[in-house]
Design an enzyme around this catalytic site. Structure first.
Site, PDB file in Angstrom:
ATOM      1  N   ASP A   1       1.058  -1.673   0.129  1.00  0.00           N
ATOM      2  CA  ASP A   1      -0.139   0.065  -0.187  1.00  0.00           C
ATOM      3  C   ASP A   1       1.047   1.198   0.175  1.00  0.00           C
ATOM      4  O   ASP A   1       2.014   1.192   0.509  1.00  0.00           O
ATOM      5  CB  ASP A   1      -0.871  -0.102   0.737  1.00  0.00           C
ATOM      6  CG  ASP A   1      -2.129   0.850   0.600  1.00  0.00           C
ATOM      7  OD1 ASP A   1      -3.221   0.963   1.959  1.00  0.00           O
ATOM      8  OD2 ASP A   1      -2.443   2.004  -0.178  1.00  0.00           O
TER       9      ASP A   1
ATOM     10  N   ASP B   1      -8.149  -7.531   0.757  1.00  0.00           N
ATOM     11  CA  ASP B   1      -6.660  -7.472   2.310  1.00  0.00           C
ATOM     12  C   ASP B   1      -7.822  -7.225   3.161  1.00  0.00           C
ATOM     13  O   ASP B   1      -8.626  -6.247   3.254  1.00  0.00           O
ATOM     14  CB  ASP B   1      -5.135  -6.891   1.549  1.00  0.00           C
ATOM     15  CG  ASP B   1      -6.237  -5.775   2.216  1.00  0.00           C
ATOM     16  OD1 ASP B   1      -5.864  -4.344   1.353  1.00  0.00           O
ATOM     17  OD2 ASP B   1      -5.877  -5.594   3.418  1.00  0.00           O
TER      18      ASP B   1
HETATM   19  N1  LIG Z   1     -10.082   0.438   3.116  1.00  0.00           N
HETATM   20  C1  LIG Z   1      -8.937   0.668   2.902  1.00  0.00           C
HETATM   21  C2  LIG Z   1      -7.653   0.579   3.470  1.00  0.00           C
HETATM   22  C3  LIG Z   1      -6.432   0.507   2.808  1.00  0.00           C
HETATM   23  C4  LIG Z   1      -6.404   1.588   1.536  1.00  0.00           C
HETATM   24  N2  LIG Z   1      -4.956   2.097   1.422  1.00  0.00           N
HETATM   25  C5  LIG Z   1      -5.184   3.418   0.455  1.00  0.00           C
HETATM   26  N3  LIG Z   1      -4.299   3.630  -0.142  1.00  0.00           N
HETATM   27  N4  LIG Z   1      -6.779   3.567   0.321  1.00  0.00           N
HETATM   28  C6  LIG Z   1      -7.348   4.061   0.484  1.00  0.00           C
HETATM   29  O1  LIG Z   1      -8.526   4.347   0.381  1.00  0.00           O
HETATM   30  C7  LIG Z   1      -7.878   2.344   1.628  1.00  0.00           C
HETATM   31  C8  LIG Z   1      -9.483   1.845   2.088  1.00  0.00           C
END
Ligand SMILES: Nc1ccc2nc(N)nc(O)c2c1
Length: 373
Positions: free
Chosen positions: A93, A267
């Site tokens: 990420d 994930d």
């Molecule tokens: N629920 C999530 C989990 C990880 C995420 N990572 C990024 N980069 N952007 C999001 O909107 C996320 C949302």
């Protein structure tokens, strides 16, 4: 092994998709669940156990690894695969989401995000370019663009502003990523719970012709039906021949309902976090091992499982470990839970191939209505 990054769609059953992503470090069978390895470890598990559950890919976090031990240090030590002894694909990420959820003092501008480390308070700046640079230093096979995820509920104007900046950051990340054969950079669809913004984000990212697409800004506390409605709007706009990754999801029920809408990758910290808190996932539903009613139960969690943690230990022993706060309790339940999630994904893939996904989904979550068993 393939020298290039290639997604192949093998079968469909309704909107559910069976596929495979091939890249130099291996093949990811989709729909896939990625165990979360935030700080270069899938908490409480050895990497060969993770692989033994059937996982083809794990997730790492730019934010955590840049703070500790540092991206340049990991690169000097041979990269994240060598460092963590996981030679298979890794998705990372980009860090923006973790900054907003973990760091206290932070400022977000067009240039990027500045923040103070939640570890030692040190000040950091992260631009889209720096996020891609860090993911390259880690040796990540699938890299995420830097994006802005707004907490829901939020005013339309705020969601629109964040979505539009995320699109500009996607362009900058694409430029910074350049051409890395065998690796991919995914765009991240934003747009909150606003269908028109979701469509606009997805079509703008599609026009960038990226190698894969994540759906972000969900699994942030919204009701499941809102998440599913956003998938109903977003997936049809995304190119069918590219993988789709729903970030941060989810429960078995979330996963089944999202596969049914065309999602390929997932994930979630749930299986490992729940394992550390005494909760076991099984084919017949959840088991809370903290509950005293397991104290004399000699049965294993699942006598038919191929995971030793599910098959070889009594519930009484697991209850004892959990109540005694013994490390082995967290280890065995995390192992059981990751194995359950991989068995679920294997069942999903087989059912799509056989054209019986909806029947599988029905039966797979039937036991969940009973709650603790
Ligand atoms: N629920 C999530 C989990 C990880 C995420 N990572 C990024 N980069 N952007 C999001 O909107 C996320 C949302």
């Amino acid at each position: 092994m393939s020298e290039t990054f290639q997604f192949t769609l093998q079968a469909t059953d309704g909107k559910a998709r069976l596929g495979a992503i091939t890249m130099p470090r291996g093949t990811v069978r989709t729909p896939a669940f990625m165990p979360v390895g935030t700080a270069a470890t899938v908490k409480a598990l050895y990497m060969d156990q993770v692989r033994g559950t059937g996982a083809d890919i794990i997730l790492g976090n730019t934010y955590h690894l840049m703070l500790r031990p540092g991206a340049e240090r990991v690169a000097r030590l041979g990269g994240l695969h060598e460092f963590a002894r996981w030679p298979h694909p890794i998705l990372t990420d980009s860090g923006g989401f973790q900054v907003m959820s973990l760091s206290k003092l932070r400022k977000l501008t067009e240039q990027g995000v500045t923040f103070r480390s939640h570890v030692d308070g040190a000040r950091y700046e992260m631009s889209p370019e720096r996020s891609i640079e860090i993911q390259g230093l880690l040796g990540s096979d699938i890299q995420m663009q830097l994006d802005e995820c707004v907490a829901l509920p939020a005013p339309f104007a705020d969601v629109e502003r964040a979505m539009e900046m995320s699109l500009r950051w996607a362009e900058r990340c694409k430029t910074a990523f350049g051409d890395q054969p065998g690796r991919a950079m995914f765009g991240i669809v934003q747009g909150g719970a606003e269908p028109v913004l979701r469509e606009r984000s997805a079509s703008a990212l599609k026009a960038m012709d990226l190698k894969g697409y994540s759906v972000g800004g969900l699994a942030v506390g919204e009701p499941q039906h809102v998440m599913l409605e956003m998938l109903d709007v977003t997936c049809p706009v995304l190119p069918a021949e590219k993988p789709r990754y729903l970030m941060g999801v989810g429960t078995p029920d979330d996963i089944l309902k999202s596969v049914a809408r065309g999602i390929d990758m997932f994930d979630c910290v749930m299986p490992t976090r729940a394992g550390r808190h005494g909760l076991a996932f099984t084919r017949r539903g959840r088991v809370n091992l903290r509950n005293a009613r397991h104290a004399d139960d000699h049965r294993p969690l699942d006598e038919e499982s191929d995971c030793p943690a599910a098959r070889d230990y009594s519930r009484a022993y697991l209850h004892h470990l959990v109540r005694s706060q013994e490390a082995l309790g967290a280890m065995l339940l995390s192992w059981n839970n990751i194995a359950y999630y991989q068995q679920l994904m294997q069942g999903i893939r087989a059912s799509i191939w056989d054209g019986r996904f909806s029947a599988f989904a029905e039966e797979a979550t039937g036991g969940w209505e009973r709650g603790d068993i």
